[in-house]
Design a protein around this motif. Structure first.
Motif, PDB file in Angstrom:
ATOM      1  N   SER A   1       6.852  -1.739  -4.633  1.00 30.08           N
ATOM      2  CA  SER A   1       7.882  -2.160  -5.596  1.00 30.08           C
ATOM      3  C   SER A   1       8.571  -3.463  -5.205  1.00 30.08           C
ATOM      4  N   ASP A   2       7.831  -4.383  -4.566  1.00 27.80           N
ATOM      5  CA  ASP A   2       8.440  -5.649  -4.156  1.00 27.80           C
ATOM      6  C   ASP A   2       7.511  -6.830  -4.428  1.00 27.80           C
ATOM      7  N   ALA A   3       6.777  -6.762  -5.546  1.00 29.37           N
ATOM      8  CA  ALA A   3       5.884  -7.868  -5.885  1.00 29.37           C
ATOM      9  C   ALA A   3       6.691  -9.151  -6.026  1.00 29.37           C
ATOM     10  N   PRO A   4       6.291 -10.220  -5.341  1.00 27.57           N
ATOM     11  CA  PRO A   4       7.053 -11.467  -5.404  1.00 27.57           C
ATOM     12  C   PRO A   4       6.843 -12.184  -6.730  1.00 27.57           C
TER      13      PRO A   4
ATOM     14  N   ALA B   1      -1.273  21.683  -0.630  1.00 33.06           N
ATOM     15  CA  ALA B   1      -0.498  20.669  -1.360  1.00 33.06           C
ATOM     16  C   ALA B   1      -0.278  19.453  -0.471  1.00 33.06           C
ATOM     17  N   GLY B   2      -0.408  18.281  -1.059  1.00 40.75           N
ATOM     18  CA  GLY B   2      -0.230  17.047  -0.305  1.00 40.75           C
ATOM     19  C   GLY B   2       1.234  16.689  -0.128  1.00 40.75           C
ATOM     20  N   VAL B   3       1.495  15.975   0.967  1.00 43.31           N
ATOM     21  CA  VAL B   3       2.832  15.487   1.289  1.00 43.31           C
ATOM     22  C   VAL B   3       2.734  13.978   1.487  1.00 43.31           C
ATOM     23  N   GLY B   4       3.694  13.223   0.948  1.00 42.39           N
ATOM     24  CA  GLY B   4       3.662  11.776   1.115  1.00 42.39           C
ATOM     25  C   GLY B   4       5.041  11.172   1.062  1.00 42.39           C
ATOM     26  N   PRO B   5       5.153   9.886   1.399  1.00 42.38           N
ATOM     27  CA  PRO B   5       6.466   9.240   1.378  1.00 42.38           C
ATOM     28  C   PRO B   5       7.109   9.227   0.000  1.00 42.38           C
ATOM     29  N   TRP B   6       6.286   9.322  -1.058  1.00 39.67           N
ATOM     30  CA  TRP B   6       6.840   9.340  -2.421  1.00 39.67           C
ATOM     31  C   TRP B   6       7.659  10.598  -2.693  1.00 39.67           C
ATOM     32  N   ASP B   7       7.465  11.650  -1.884  1.00 40.06           N
ATOM     33  CA  ASP B   7       8.218  12.876  -2.122  1.00 40.06           C
ATOM     34  C   ASP B   7       9.714  12.673  -1.921  1.00 40.06           C
TER      35      ASP B   7
ATOM     36  N   ASN C   1       3.442 -12.836  13.975  1.00 37.20           N
ATOM     37  CA  ASN C   1       2.742 -13.980  13.383  1.00 37.20           C
ATOM     38  C   ASN C   1       1.361 -13.589  12.858  1.00 37.20           C
ATOM     39  N   TRP C   2       1.210 -12.330  12.462  1.00 38.12           N
ATOM     40  CA  TRP C   2      -0.111 -11.860  12.051  1.00 38.12           C
ATOM     41  C   TRP C   2      -0.680 -12.685  10.901  1.00 38.12           C
ATOM     42  N   SER C   3       0.200 -13.132  10.002  1.00 39.86           N
ATOM     43  CA  SER C   3      -0.295 -13.844   8.817  1.00 39.86           C
ATOM     44  C   SER C   3      -0.889 -15.201   9.171  1.00 39.86           C
ATOM     45  N   ALA C   4      -0.509 -15.719  10.336  1.00 40.97           N
ATOM     46  CA  ALA C   4      -1.074 -16.999  10.781  1.00 40.97           C
ATOM     47  C   ALA C   4      -2.407 -16.811  11.490  1.00 40.97           C
ATOM     48  N   LYS C   5      -2.778 -15.571  11.761  1.00 46.68           N
ATOM     49  CA  LYS C   5      -3.998 -15.288  12.519  1.00 46.68           C
ATOM     50  C   LYS C   5      -5.202 -15.011  11.627  1.00 46.68           C
ATOM     51  N   VAL C   6      -4.996 -14.995  10.320  1.00 45.77           N
ATOM     52  CA  VAL C   6      -6.102 -14.706   9.413  1.00 45.77           C
ATOM     53  C   VAL C   6      -6.402 -15.924   8.548  1.00 45.77           C
ATOM     54  N   ARG C   7      -7.627 -16.034   8.149  1.00 38.98           N
ATOM     55  CA  ARG C   7      -8.033 -17.127   7.261  1.00 38.98           C
ATOM     56  C   ARG C   7      -7.552 -16.804   5.853  1.00 38.98           C
ATOM     57  N   GLY C   8      -6.832 -17.720   5.236  1.00 37.78           N
ATOM     58  CA  GLY C   8      -6.308 -17.508   3.899  1.00 37.78           C
ATOM     59  C   GLY C   8      -7.380 -17.649   2.843  1.00 37.78           C
ATOM     60  N   GLY C   9      -6.930 -17.879   1.630  1.00 39.14           N
ATOM     61  CA  GLY C   9      -7.874 -18.042   0.538  1.00 39.14           C
ATOM     62  C   GLY C   9      -8.410 -16.736  -0.017  1.00 39.14           C
ATOM     63  N   PHE C  10      -7.642 -15.651   0.142  1.00 39.20           N
ATOM     64  CA  PHE C  10      -8.079 -14.359  -0.398  1.00 39.20           C
ATOM     65  C   PHE C  10      -8.047 -14.398  -1.924  1.00 39.20           C
ATOM     66  N   HIS C  11      -9.006 -13.753  -2.518  1.00 39.78           N
ATOM     67  CA  HIS C  11      -9.010 -13.650  -3.975  1.00 39.78           C
ATOM     68  C   HIS C  11      -7.905 -12.706  -4.457  1.00 39.78           C
ATOM     69  N   ALA C  12      -7.521 -11.750  -3.603  1.00 42.60           N
ATOM     70  CA  ALA C  12      -6.491 -10.788  -3.983  1.00 42.60           C
ATOM     71  C   ALA C  12      -5.877 -10.154  -2.749  1.00 42.60           C
ATOM     72  N   ALA C  13      -4.676  -9.606  -2.935  1.00 45.77           N
ATOM     73  CA  ALA C  13      -3.994  -8.862  -1.880  1.00 45.77           C
ATOM     74  C   ALA C  13      -3.497  -7.548  -2.447  1.00 45.77           C
ATOM     75  N   LEU C  14      -3.656  -6.489  -1.661  1.00 44.84           N
ATOM     76  CA  LEU C  14      -3.114  -5.176  -1.994  1.00 44.84           C
ATOM     77  C   LEU C  14      -2.047  -4.852  -0.956  1.00 44.84           C
ATOM     78  N   VAL C  15      -0.791  -4.870  -1.382  1.00 42.32           N
ATOM     79  CA  VAL C  15       0.344  -4.699  -0.473  1.00 42.32           C
ATOM     80  C   VAL C  15       0.727  -3.226  -0.428  1.00 42.32           C
ATOM     81  N   ILE C  16       0.527  -2.613   0.748  1.00 48.52           N
ATOM     82  CA  ILE C  16       0.859  -1.197   0.914  1.00 48.52           C
ATOM     83  C   ILE C  16       1.967  -1.021   1.948  1.00 48.52           C
ATOM     84  N   ALA C  17       2.133  -1.998   2.847  1.00 42.90           N
ATOM     85  CA  ALA C  17       3.200  -1.945   3.849  1.00 42.90           C
ATOM     86  C   ALA C  17       4.458  -2.603   3.298  1.00 42.90           C
ATOM     87  N   THR C  18       5.567  -1.883   3.330  1.00 46.70           N
ATOM     88  CA  THR C  18       6.833  -2.415   2.848  1.00 46.70           C
ATOM     89  C   THR C  18       7.188  -3.701   3.586  1.00 46.70           C
ATOM     90  N   GLY C  19       7.617  -4.695   2.832  1.00 49.75           N
ATOM     91  CA  GLY C  19       8.068  -5.941   3.442  1.00 49.75           C
ATOM     92  C   GLY C  19       6.991  -6.952   3.745  1.00 49.75           C
TER      93      GLY C  19
END
Length: 299
Positions: A230-233, A31-37, A192-210
């Motif tokens: 559960s924190d889509a802006p 059986a799997g265990v995850g943070p949703w438990d 400042n990780w967000s300043a280290k990547v080239r923007g213009g992404f077609h999409a983002a998948l947010v898995i890390a809280t915050g």
């Protein structure tokens, strides 16, 4: 899980009832265990758990009995499933569980129980998120927490579809994630990780809280953002933004299981005996799994 205290502990539970129409009784092998438990444990995800009960909404095992109207499975078949709500009021962290047959997928012969149990929630979440993001080959996708169990699967599924993936993860995970198909891996420890990547992404998948608010400016006008935390802006610049919650899907799960069995989709499960369930629960809900998927076994 016991009663009012909502504590995860080892319990003696009554046997599940015999399967009713459309249900199967499964002898749980893993059986799997995850943070949703933690959400099942009285904190916001109502899956019909009736304490005292076993936690767990995913697992793998052997069919012990089938109810009326079940034609896809027979006694002795091996299956894996994500089940919510829980048909019998109790979950997979037990010796037996009662589930809906139409939420179960056949377990391929080459897939062991530990890897099968590690797949359902993370695999279905990644698959359903990518399906809704609806990207085309060559488009760019940002994934936060690419090093976790869901993120690592999302990277592989996205790369297989020809998407260009940038993931945030720890520096220690970078080589592993590039091996799974990520084009670029950014150290999330850098404030400042967000300043280290080239923007213009077609999409983002947010898995890390915050990280949703950091990810949104990196998405191009008219793009898409899917949050699993559960924190889509609020939507802006024509960007579609939403929260996604996984749903059982036997057809999707069967396809994912075949990919794992074939070795084209890789998992990193950490098997632990069922007796270590409370400790595994504590590790999962406090983010101490280290990128591994914890799986409880009867061994």
């Amino acid at each position: 899980m016991s009663g009012a205290e909502k504590e995860a502990a080892l319990l003696e539970l009554p046997e599940p009832s015999s399967p009713g129409p459309g249900q199967i009784l499964v002898a749980v092998e893993a059986a799997g265990v995850g943070p949703w438990d933690e959400l099942l444990n009285g904190a916001g995800w109502d899956v019909g758990l009736r304490p005292p009960a076993a936690l767990g909404v995913e697992g793998a095992g052997e069919v012990l009995a089938v109810g009326a109207d079940v034609t896809g499975f027979a006694v002795g078949d091996r299956v894996l499933a994500h089940e919510a709500p829980l048909s019998g009021g109790s979950g997979f962290w037990a010796e037996r569980v009662l589930i809906n047959a139409d939420h179960a997928a056949a377990c391929p012969p080459g897939l062991n129980a530990v890897h099968a149990a590690a797949l359902p929630v993370n695999g279905l979440t990644a698959s359903q998120a990518l399906e809704k993001l609806d990207l085309s080959r060559g488009q760019r996708l940002l994934i936060t927490n690419g090093g976790g169990a869901t993120g690592a699967l999302a990277i592989q599924l996205a790369a297989a579809k020809g998407f260009e993936v940038t993931a945030t993860a720890s520096a220690a995970a970078a080589e592993r994630l590039r091996g799974l198909g990520a084009t670029e891996v950014v150290d999330y420890h850098d404030p400042n990780w967000s300043a280290k990547v080239r923007g213009g992404f077609h999409a983002a998948l947010v898995i890390a809280t915050g990280t949703a608010d950091d990810a949104l400016p990196l998405v191009r006008d008219g793009g898409r953002l899917c949050s699993l935390t559960s924190d889509a802006p609020p939507e802006e610049r024509g960007i579609t933004s939403w929260d996604l919650y996984v749903e059982p899907n036997a057809a999707q799960l069967a396809q994912l299981a075949e990919q794992v069995a074939a070795g084209t989709l890789k998992l990193a499960p950490e098997p632990l005996p069922l007796s270590e369930g409370p400790a595994a629960f504590a590790r999962a809900v406090t983010g101490q799994a280290g990128g591994k998927k914890i799986v409880l076994t009867r061994a």
